[in-house]
Design an enzyme around this catalytic site. Structure first.
Site, PDB file in Angstrom:
ATOM      1  CG  ASP A  82      -7.211  -1.534  -4.232  1.00 24.48           C
ATOM      2  OD1 ASP A  82      -7.870  -0.653  -3.646  1.00 24.48           O
ATOM      3  OD2 ASP A  82      -6.008  -1.738  -4.019  1.00 24.48           O
ATOM      4  CG  HIS A 139      -5.998  -1.846  -0.616  1.00 29.88           C
ATOM      5  ND1 HIS A 139      -5.084  -1.390  -1.524  1.00 29.88           N
ATOM      6  CD2 HIS A 139      -5.535  -1.478   0.599  1.00 29.88           C
ATOM      7  CE1 HIS A 139      -4.110  -0.757  -0.889  1.00 29.88           C
ATOM      8  NE2 HIS A 139      -4.355  -0.806   0.398  1.00 29.88           N
ATOM      9  CB  CYS A 188      -0.989  -0.005   1.159  1.00 28.91           C
ATOM     10  SG  CYS A 188      -2.164   1.374   1.054  1.00 28.91           S
TER      11      CYS A 188
END
Length: 291
Positions: free
Chosen positions: A224, A259, A167
């Protein structure tokens, strides 16, 4: 704002400091990600490894980091492990141990520490506003340079230098591969590719494709909500027009994954995608001279 991190946590849950157990870098879990999905957490032992917190000189500052490497290893390849916004807690330390089991000197520096304790925040939005958004990219690049210098002084083989991140750390992976000509390979796990330039974070991966010194493998989730697939497509176009290393970079998108699909301590974890991504990561590093 890193909306993708907010979306991948338990909705509507706020936690305070008493929900968080943290004694040293690489231990416990960040308050914002509690409760941990204990049934899926991977535990990598430290048998045969040297592990623990180290302090790295970054100018006049002492930067804490978690280090894992094979005990007694001579000239191991070096990999930087860059955390999500939640700092260097147990999951990131475990990832470092996984790399150490593969022969790497793995180092996960605590890159937010000048701005605050990312692990202590119970509210993700507050963490982003008060800590993450105040961390300058230039500071991060300098701290990673200092971490590489420390690894070399410890006997790590920085001619086989790699970087991987998750991330927030995925975005940093792309940026550092453009910053340091010594990087041989990078693996970016669902890091943001485009964004609005601000003084502390002036460029995004799509802006540095002409400067990439090392090929990067991007591992992304098709579901995501914070990183739309059209941004992956835009990045592919930019890479095709970038440096020689950029042209060698690749993406693999897991169509059904959200995600943070690699984060085994969170509800976003997807075992099949995470395990396949790990295999691709190791293969990529070795194929590009970082293993």
């Amino acid at each position: 704002m890193l909306k993708e991190d907010v979306d991948s946590l338990h909705p509507g849950r706020d936690f305070n400091r008493r929900d968080f157990v943290h004694t040293a870098v690489g231990s416990g879990f960040a308050a914002a990600v509690l409760p941990v999905m204990a049934q899926t957490v991977i535990k990598t032992d430290s048998q045969g490894l040297e592990v623990g917190e180290v302090m790295i000189a970054a100018g006049d500052f002492k930067l804490p980091a978690y280090r894992a490497q094979p005990a007694g290893a001579k000239n191991p390849p070096v990999i930087l492990v860059i955390s999500e916004i939640f700092g260097v807690h147990e999951h990131i330390a475990d990832v470092a141990r996984r790399f150490a089991k593969q022969g790497y000197l793995a180092i996960a520096p605590e890159l937010f520490v000048r701005q605050g304790d990312a692990t202590s925040y119970g509210e993700t939005a507050k963490l982003i506003a008060e800590v993450i958004n105040k961390v300058p990219d230039g500071q991060v690049m300098g701290d990673l340079d200092a971490t590489v210098a420390w690894a070399k002084a410890q006997g790590g083989d920085t001619s086989r230098l790699a970087i991987t991140g998750f991330c927030w750390g995925g975005r940093i992976t792309w940026l550092y591969a453009a910053h340091n000509p010594g990087v041989k390979a990078g693996v970016a796990w669902y890091g943001r590719l485009v964004g609005q330039s601000v003084p502390l974070q002036p460029r995004f991966p799509i802006d540095v494709t002409a400067q990439l010194h090392a090929p990067v493998l991007g591992l992304y989730g098709g579901q995501d909500s914070g990183i739309p697939l059209d941004t992956v497509d835009k990045m592919k176009v930019a890479l095709a027009q970038g440096s020689a290393a950029a042209k060698r970079s690749e993406f693999h998108v897991y169509a059904e994954a959200p995600h943070a699909f690699h984060a085994d301590y969170r509800p976003s974890y997807r075992k099949e995608a995470a395990e396949d991504g790990w295999k691709r990561c190791l293969t990529w590093l070795k194929a590009n001279g970082a293993g």
